[in-house]
Design a protein around this motif. Structure first.
Motif, PDB file in Angstrom:
ATOM      1  N   LEU A  65       8.595  -8.713  -1.574  1.00 16.20           N
ATOM      2  CA  LEU A  65       7.508  -9.114  -2.484  1.00 16.20           C
ATOM      3  C   LEU A  65       6.548  -7.951  -2.731  1.00 16.20           C
ATOM      4  N   SER A  66       5.895  -7.986  -3.865  1.00 15.53           N
ATOM      5  CA  SER A  66       4.816  -7.021  -4.115  1.00 15.53           C
ATOM      6  C   SER A  66       3.638  -7.345  -3.195  1.00 15.53           C
ATOM      7  N   ALA A  67       2.818  -6.335  -2.941  1.00 14.87           N
ATOM      8  CA  ALA A  67       1.664  -6.542  -2.052  1.00 14.87           C
ATOM      9  C   ALA A  67       0.717  -7.579  -2.636  1.00 14.87           C
ATOM     10  N   THR A  68       0.201  -8.429  -1.766  1.00 17.63           N
ATOM     11  CA  THR A  68      -0.738  -9.474  -2.205  1.00 17.63           C
ATOM     12  C   THR A  68      -2.096  -9.328  -1.518  1.00 17.63           C
ATOM     13  N   ASN A  69      -2.155  -8.397  -0.550  1.00 18.03           N
ATOM     14  CA  ASN A  69      -3.358  -8.257   0.275  1.00 18.03           C
ATOM     15  C   ASN A  69      -3.721  -9.561   0.974  1.00 18.03           C
ATOM     16  N   SER A  70      -2.715 -10.289   1.336  1.00 17.24           N
ATOM     17  CA  SER A  70      -2.941 -11.513   2.100  1.00 17.24           C
ATOM     18  C   SER A  70      -1.934 -11.535   3.245  1.00 17.24           C
ATOM     19  N   ASN A  71      -1.957 -12.631   3.980  1.00 15.42           N
ATOM     20  CA  ASN A  71      -1.052 -12.765   5.111  1.00 15.42           C
ATOM     21  C   ASN A  71       0.412 -12.778   4.684  1.00 15.42           C
ATOM     22  N   ASP A  72       0.638 -13.075   3.409  1.00 14.18           N
ATOM     23  CA  ASP A  72       2.024 -13.086   2.905  1.00 14.18           C
ATOM     24  C   ASP A  72       2.685 -11.733   3.098  1.00 14.18           C
ATOM     25  N   ASP A  73       1.873 -10.663   3.098  1.00  7.29           N
ATOM     26  CA  ASP A  73       2.425  -9.304   3.201  1.00  7.29           C
ATOM     27  C   ASP A  73       3.093  -9.048   4.548  1.00  7.29           C
ATOM     28  N   ILE A  74       2.717  -9.828   5.562  1.00  6.64           N
ATOM     29  CA  ILE A  74       3.300  -9.578   6.894  1.00  6.64           C
ATOM     30  C   ILE A  74       4.133 -10.776   7.347  1.00  6.64           C
ATOM     31  N   THR A  75       4.659 -11.512   6.368  1.00  6.38           N
ATOM     32  CA  THR A  75       5.416 -12.733   6.682  1.00  6.38           C
ATOM     33  C   THR A  75       6.831 -12.631   6.102  1.00  6.38           C
ATOM     34  N   MET A  76       7.751 -13.316   6.763  1.00  6.02           N
ATOM     35  CA  MET A  76       9.141 -13.401   6.288  1.00  6.02           C
ATOM     36  C   MET A  76       9.349 -14.831   5.766  1.00  6.02           C
ATOM     37  N   PHE A  77       9.964 -14.951   4.601  1.00  2.63           N
ATOM     38  CA  PHE A  77      10.150 -16.278   3.992  1.00  2.63           C
ATOM     39  C   PHE A  77      11.640 -16.604   3.887  1.00  2.63           C
ATOM     40  N   THR A  99      -4.070  -6.927   6.535  1.00  2.00           N
ATOM     41  CA  THR A  99      -2.860  -6.157   6.330  1.00  2.00           C
ATOM     42  C   THR A  99      -3.201  -4.717   6.660  1.00  2.00           C
ATOM     43  N   PRO A 100      -2.198  -3.874   6.844  1.00  2.00           N
ATOM     44  CA  PRO A 100      -2.494  -2.483   7.218  1.00  2.00           C
ATOM     45  C   PRO A 100      -3.365  -1.754   6.210  1.00  2.00           C
ATOM     46  N   ASP A 101      -3.449  -2.251   5.008  1.00  4.30           N
ATOM     47  CA  ASP A 101      -4.279  -1.577   4.018  1.00  4.30           C
ATOM     48  C   ASP A 101      -5.755  -1.947   4.149  1.00  4.30           C
ATOM     49  N   THR A 102      -6.006  -2.993   4.919  1.00  2.00           N
ATOM     50  CA  THR A 102      -7.388  -3.448   5.006  1.00  2.00           C
ATOM     51  C   THR A 102      -8.209  -2.477   5.843  1.00  2.00           C
ATOM     52  N   ALA A 103      -9.364  -2.056   5.347  1.00  2.00           N
ATOM     53  CA  ALA A 103     -10.220  -1.150   6.100  1.00  2.00           C
ATOM     54  C   ALA A 103     -11.668  -1.591   5.944  1.00  2.00           C
ATOM     55  N   VAL A 104     -12.489  -1.171   6.905  1.00  2.00           N
ATOM     56  CA  VAL A 104     -13.905  -1.520   6.835  1.00  2.00           C
ATOM     57  C   VAL A 104     -14.544  -0.749   5.683  1.00  2.00           C
ATOM     58  N   ALA A 105     -15.307  -1.434   4.885  1.00  2.00           N
ATOM     59  CA  ALA A 105     -15.920  -0.766   3.742  1.00  2.00           C
ATOM     60  C   ALA A 105     -17.152   0.008   4.187  1.00  2.00           C
ATOM     61  N   PHE A 106     -17.293   1.240   3.684  1.00  2.00           N
ATOM     62  CA  PHE A 106     -18.484   2.031   3.989  1.00  2.00           C
ATOM     63  C   PHE A 106     -19.676   1.406   3.273  1.00  2.00           C
ATOM     64  N   SER A 107     -20.761   1.288   3.983  1.00  2.00           N
ATOM     65  CA  SER A 107     -21.945   0.681   3.373  1.00  2.00           C
ATOM     66  C   SER A 107     -23.181   1.458   3.810  1.00  2.00           C
ATOM     67  N   VAL A 108     -23.952   1.887   2.825  1.00  2.00           N
ATOM     68  CA  VAL A 108     -25.198   2.609   3.121  1.00  2.00           C
ATOM     69  C   VAL A 108     -26.161   1.675   3.857  1.00  2.00           C
ATOM     70  N   THR A 109     -26.124   0.404   3.476  1.00  2.00           N
ATOM     71  CA  THR A 109     -26.995  -0.580   4.139  1.00  2.00           C
ATOM     72  C   THR A 109     -26.635  -0.679   5.616  1.00  2.00           C
ATOM     73  N   LEU A 110     -25.330  -0.713   5.879  1.00  2.00           N
ATOM     74  CA  LEU A 110     -24.876  -0.792   7.272  1.00  2.00           C
ATOM     75  C   LEU A 110     -25.304   0.470   8.034  1.00  2.00           C
ATOM     76  N   LEU A 111     -25.131   1.618   7.382  1.00  2.00           N
ATOM     77  CA  LEU A 111     -25.532   2.892   8.005  1.00  2.00           C
ATOM     78  C   LEU A 111     -27.023   2.870   8.348  1.00  2.00           C
ATOM     79  N   ALA A 112     -27.831   2.463   7.362  1.00  2.00           N
ATOM     80  CA  ALA A 112     -29.287   2.423   7.570  1.00  2.00           C
ATOM     81  C   ALA A 112     -29.631   1.441   8.689  1.00  2.00           C
ATOM     82  N   GLY A 113     -28.971   0.297   8.678  1.00  2.00           N
ATOM     83  CA  GLY A 113     -29.226  -0.722   9.696  1.00  2.00           C
ATOM     84  C   GLY A 113     -28.875  -0.221  11.089  1.00  2.00           C
ATOM     85  N   VAL A 114     -27.726   0.437  11.189  1.00  2.00           N
ATOM     86  CA  VAL A 114     -27.258   0.939  12.487  1.00  2.00           C
ATOM     87  C   VAL A 114     -28.212   2.016  13.010  1.00  2.00           C
TER      88      VAL A 114
END
Lengths: 223, 388
Positions: free
Chosen positions: B177-189, B342-357
């Motif tokens: 299947l094409s990538a769906t960015n969901s759990n379907d990407d790591i499932t066998m049907f 999925t392996p493509d999922t990554a934490v999004a960079f956020s200036v707000t998060l940076l400032a907060g941290v």
């Protein structure tokens, strides 16, 4: 009527709570503006304690201390700090420079605590005054004892205070360095500063206008 | 010369201690960022997966524990407890536009656990809107073949024409299947009936995803479904809510771990600053003799600890951010927490998060420096000079 810049009135200093040490007993003295006074006496008899009280580094247990007519015994910490920053320059036997700063930075640091802004030019001029214009960026560990003490004198002059208090300023120096440092001290005095120096050295004391001898916490006024 | 420059020079005076204290707060903040990012990522991914189900109602066997809801989203093995004829009965309810059965089975490829879902190929393709990346989709409803999610094929380097072994039987891979960015990407049907046959299961399914025509009338559909059999029916929001509740507990755990790291870092700062206070008594005395008010001494020490917080917060953010980017795909390979993404999922960079941290780091460091600063400011000039 004489203009006394420093007056102590019957001051007492007792250290400790249980085991009490009576360091000063009823010391009264007066030093005129622009004077050069030495406090002499044997070790442990109260010379440094008297200098520290005059310099507002500590408070007397009893009695009053007047600097330029103002009673400093009753001042709060902030007022005393301001007074130390603007009216008094200290020179210690152990130099007490800040090891991590250069010669110039040590002098500039003293200016942080007065109303005048730290000025690179003034710090360099003071270093030139004590003959160390070429040591501006030298750290204390790169300098000799005599040089360190001359920087300490320059630092004491950073805020142009009227009073310089010196605790055995030549005590750690060889004779040649001692003569150099003394010459700078005499120059400072000639420039109009009031100098009060604690010393063991009777020869140095002999050059002072006033000599106060402390013995067992009590004052004996000499010549 | 300024107070700030003086502070900076003080910090750099003991470079080793400076580096180790900074490392402490950096690790604390990095752990904080990494763990919280993963927690937030988990939450975002669950919401995404729930949306990807594309259902208004989820029908499950009653009396399953609430944690089973998580398995619906992770594709983990669920009890095959709903008779298949129920699917047809639900589909026949007026206003129900789709009733798609799922049979989730625990399986493996090369001894690595993998989710296998038995489906009705045609209904599922329509329901999920899948595209085929390589090969072909199931040739018919009862084809004895599997179709792999995009990331699963990539992970095991499987291609169309290869086979997977299920219960000792070689099953060919029809397509990817094409990538769906969901759990379907790591499932066998696999077709539902073939799954039931190979795994020796009766004509049962694990859960049914139901879509309805009128979402404003959802209670009527729930009532109609529960009239058919004693089933548990959850709305998508309820399902999401209960999963998020579970994840909330997980987040609290992650936060607790991160907090321990931060507390340890704060004590590191307290220790360093207390040592500095002790070592620098002579210096404090000199500054006091030169006219420094006790308030300035206090400010110098608080600024020093605050600088640890500022630098540690900045470094910690980027280290934590990097760690979470590296760790998320690794964690997602664990089946239980596959929902991390999925392996493509990554934490999004956020200036707000940076400032907060950074702000949090500075606050912690300043708070840690208050007591040592107070101790330093309390010294009288003579105490400092005499004992220095």
């Amino acid at each position: 009527m004489a203009d006394y810049i420093i007056e102590t009135l019957d001051i007492e200093k007792i250290y400790g709570n249980k085991a009490k040490t009576h360091a000063l007993r009823g010391v009264s003295l007066r030093i005129p503006r622009g004077g050069f006074a030495c406090i002499v006496g044997a070790s442990g008899h109260g010379k440094s304690t008297l200098l520290q009280l005059i310099g507002a580094l500590d408070k007397p247990t009893a009695g009053r201390i007047l600097l330029e007519g103002t009673d400093i015994s009753a001042m709060n910490d902030n007022a005393i700090s301001k007074l130390r920053g603007e009216k008094i320059g200290f020179v210690f036997q152990a130099y007490n420079l800040l090891d991590n700063l250069t010669a110039r930075e040590n002098i500039e640091t003293a200016m942080l605590f007065s109303s005048q802004k730290p000025a690179k030019n003034r710090a360099e001029a003071l270093l030139a005054l004590v003959g160390l214009a070429d040591k501006t960026n030298a750290k204390p560990n790169e300098l000799s004892g005599g040089q360190l003490q001359r920087i300490a004198i320059a630092r004491a002059l950073a805020n142009d205070p009227p009073i310089l208090l010196m605790d055995e300023p030549t005590g750690n120096l060889d004779s040649q360095s001692e003569q150099e440092v003394l010459q700078h001290i005499f120059n400072v005095h000639k420039a109009g500063k009031t100098v009060v120096m604690v010393t063991h050295n009777r020869e140095i004391a002999a050059k002072a206008q006033l000599v106060f001898e402390i013995h067992d916490g009590k004052l004996k006024e000499g010549v | 010369m300024t107070v700030l420059k003086l502070v900076w020079k003080n910090l750099l005076r003991r470079r080793g201690r400076f580096a180790f204290t900074l490392l402490g707060i950096t690790i604390g903040m990095a752990a904080f960022v990494a763990l919280l990012s993963m927690g937030d990522n988990l939450r975002a991914e669950v919401t995404h997966q729930a949306d990807a189900l594309g259902a208004n109602l989820i029908v499950m066997a009653r009396a399953d524990c609430p944690f089973i809801n998580l398995s619906v989203l992770t594709g983990d093995h669920l009890p095959e407890a709903i008779p298949r004829e129920i699917v047809f009965e639900i589909a026949a309810i007026e206003g129900v536009t789709g009733a798609v059965p799922y049979l989730t089975v625990g399986s493996s490829i090369r001894q690595v656990p993998v989710s296998l879902v038995g489906i009705l190929p045609a209904e599922m393709k329509r329901h999920r809107g899948w595209d085929v990346h390589a090969g072909a989709y199931f040739s018919h409803q009862e084809a004895r073949e599997v179709v792999l999610g995009y990331a699963l094929a990539g992970r095991f380097e499987l291609e169309t024409g290869d086979t997977v072994t299920l219960r000792g039987e070689e099953i060919p891979i029809a397509g990817i299947l094409s990538a769906t960015n969901s759990n379907d990407d790591i499932t066998m049907f696999m077709p539902l009936c073939i799954t039931q046959e190979i795994f020796g299961l009766g004509d049962y399914v694990s859960f049914i995803a139901v879509t309805v025509a009128d979402v404003t009338n959802i209670d009527r559909y729930i009532s109609a479904i529960t009239d058919i059999a004693n089933l548990s029916v959850s709305t998508n929001e309820e399902l999401l809510g209960s999963v998020l509740l579970i994840l909330g507990s997980l987040n609290v755990t992650l936060q607790a771990i991160a907090s321990v790291a931060l507390i340890a870092a704060a004590f590191g700062i307290i220790n360093t600053m207390m040592t500095a206070t002790y070592e620098r008594r002579r210096e404090i005395g000199i500054l006091r003799a030169m006219g420094s008010r006790s308030g300035i001494i206090f400010r110098i020490f608080v600024l020093e600890s605050g600088l640890y917080g500022l630098l540690g917060g900045l470094l910690g953010f980027f280290v934590g951010f990097g760690v979470s980017r590296i760790a998320a795909p690794v964690i997602s390979r664990n089946e239980f927490v596959a929902v991390v993404g999925t392996p493509d999922t990554a934490v999004a960079f956020s200036v707000t998060l940076l400032a907060g941290v950074v702000a949090l780091s500075v606050v912690i460091a300043v708070a840690a420096g208050l007591y040592p600063a107070w101790k330093a400011a309390k010294l009288t000039p003579m105490e400092a000079i005499r004992n220095g």
